[in-house]
Design a protein around this motif. Structure first.
Motif, PDB file in Angstrom:
ATOM      1  N   ARG A  17      34.358  30.942  41.665  1.00 53.15           N
ATOM      2  CA  ARG A  17      36.079  30.595  41.449  1.00 53.15           C
ATOM      3  C   ARG A  17      36.476  29.828  42.379  1.00 53.15           C
ATOM      4  O   ARG A  17      35.904  29.270  43.132  1.00 53.15           O
ATOM      5  N   ASP A  18      37.828  29.354  42.005  1.00 49.49           N
ATOM      6  CA  ASP A  18      38.509  28.355  42.871  1.00 49.49           C
ATOM      7  C   ASP A  18      38.452  28.813  44.206  1.00 49.49           C
ATOM      8  O   ASP A  18      38.711  29.875  44.531  1.00 49.49           O
ATOM      9  N   ASP A  19      38.423  27.760  45.015  1.00 50.11           N
ATOM     10  CA  ASP A  19      38.420  27.975  46.484  1.00 50.11           C
ATOM     11  C   ASP A  19      39.887  28.685  46.639  1.00 50.11           C
ATOM     12  O   ASP A  19      39.943  29.364  48.056  1.00 50.11           O
ATOM     13  N   ILE A  20      40.947  28.094  46.091  1.00 47.04           N
ATOM     14  CA  ILE A  20      42.240  28.607  46.590  1.00 47.04           C
ATOM     15  C   ILE A  20      43.030  29.041  45.234  1.00 47.04           C
ATOM     16  O   ILE A  20      42.977  28.671  44.161  1.00 47.04           O
ATOM     17  N   THR A  21      43.608  30.278  45.210  1.00 47.16           N
ATOM     18  CA  THR A  21      44.354  31.115  44.281  1.00 47.16           C
ATOM     19  C   THR A  21      45.744  31.270  44.737  1.00 47.16           C
ATOM     20  O   THR A  21      45.855  31.668  45.620  1.00 47.16           O
ATOM     21  N   ASN A  22      46.644  30.683  43.760  1.00 44.34           N
ATOM     22  CA  ASN A  22      47.888  30.967  44.259  1.00 44.34           C
ATOM     23  C   ASN A  22      48.677  32.133  43.169  1.00 44.34           C
ATOM     24  O   ASN A  22      48.288  32.133  41.901  1.00 44.34           O
ATOM     25  N   ILE A  23      49.391  33.240  43.600  1.00 47.88           N
ATOM     26  CA  ILE A  23      49.952  34.335  42.707  1.00 47.88           C
ATOM     27  C   ILE A  23      51.410  34.264  43.159  1.00 47.88           C
ATOM     28  O   ILE A  23      51.814  34.248  44.251  1.00 47.88           O
ATOM     29  N   ASP A  48      42.941  31.535  50.228  1.00 47.58           N
ATOM     30  CA  ASP A  48      42.220  30.572  50.378  1.00 47.58           C
ATOM     31  C   ASP A  48      40.535  31.274  50.747  1.00 47.58           C
ATOM     32  O   ASP A  48      40.367  31.704  51.931  1.00 47.58           O
ATOM     33  N   PHE A  49      39.904  31.288  49.723  1.00 47.12           N
ATOM     34  CA  PHE A  49      38.671  32.005  49.742  1.00 47.12           C
ATOM     35  C   PHE A  49      37.645  31.095  50.579  1.00 47.12           C
ATOM     36  O   PHE A  49      36.940  31.911  51.438  1.00 47.12           O
ATOM     37  N   LYS A  50      37.740  29.876  50.580  1.00 37.50           N
ATOM     38  CA  LYS A  50      36.794  29.101  51.417  1.00 37.50           C
ATOM     39  C   LYS A  50      36.850  29.550  53.103  1.00 37.50           C
ATOM     40  O   LYS A  50      36.116  29.559  53.622  1.00 37.50           O
ATOM     41  N   HIS A  51      38.296  29.537  53.347  1.00 43.29           N
ATOM     42  CA  HIS A  51      38.513  29.599  54.940  1.00 43.29           C
ATOM     43  C   HIS A  51      39.074  31.139  55.144  1.00 43.29           C
ATOM     44  O   HIS A  51      39.332  31.408  56.271  1.00 43.29           O
ATOM     45  N   LYS A  52      39.030  31.969  54.107  1.00 49.09           N
ATOM     46  CA  LYS A  52      39.090  33.232  54.332  1.00 49.09           C
ATOM     47  C   LYS A  52      40.572  33.371  54.973  1.00 49.09           C
ATOM     48  O   LYS A  52      40.757  34.176  56.143  1.00 49.09           O
TER      49      LYS A  52
END
Length: 185
Positions: A17-23, A48-52
């Motif tokens: 998945r992308d590192d960042i998702t905007n909803i 931001d999945f990478k930096h949690k």
């Protein structure tokens, strides 16, 4: 809910998945299910999945933007003109985002969500109590509920109806800047 866009998202299935998702998060001002409504609360939830980390940003409902196939007008009108698809397209085109997902709630859905989790803690200011109680009375009357008014200031756990009333306050503080701050809480 996913929004269709020009990219073929099926190609990315099974990949990282992308590192960042905007909803996009839309708070609707409708008072009945059949009512066409504006999105009076517009937020972007950034995960931001990478930096949690999670970030919540507001878009002022009175932001004047170009809405495709319509004249320039307030951004909150996009939802009423074309639902979440047009609202998201408007955000993407005007702010350079790539939002594909959204959640929309009206007064009643937000109230129910907050009640299911047992309420939320809010810092109630003395200057907000009168306005909150006015909105509590209005929203309670729409669903024939007995209102429970707030009586004191300070940090307190509020129910869904009280939280919706809190988010609706317009005339206390620094206008929409403080209103969007209350909505993010």
């Amino acid at each position: 809910k996913p929004i269709e866009n020009s990219k073929d998202e099926t190609k990315n299935e099974g990949k990282k998945r992308d590192d960042i998702t905007n909803i996009a998060l839309f708070g609707l001002d409708r008072r009945s299910e059949k009512e066409v409504s504006r999105s009076d609360a517009i937020m972007i939830l950034t995960v931001d999945f990478k930096h949690k980390k999670i970030k919540l940003s507001s878009i002022m409902r009175d932001t004047y933007v170009e809405i495709e196939d319509y004249r320039a007008q307030k951004i909150n009108h996009a939802y009423a003109l074309g639902g979440p698809q047009l609202a998201i397209k408007t955000i993407n085109q005007n702010f350079g985002t790539d939002i594909r997902h959204f959640a929309s709630v009206d007064f009643f859905a937000l109230e129910e969500i907050i009640d299911v989790i047992g309420g939320i803690n809010l810092p109630i200011k003395k200057s907000e109590i009168s306005n909150i109680n006015t909105y509590i009375r209005e929203v309670a009357s729409l669903s024939d509920k007995e209102p429970t008014y707030l009586k004191e200031e300070g940090d307190q756990v509020v129910n869904g109806l009280q939280a919706v009333a809190y988010a609706r306050i317009r005339s206390v503080g620094n206008g929409d800047f403080e209103r969007t701050e209350r909505q993010r809480r």
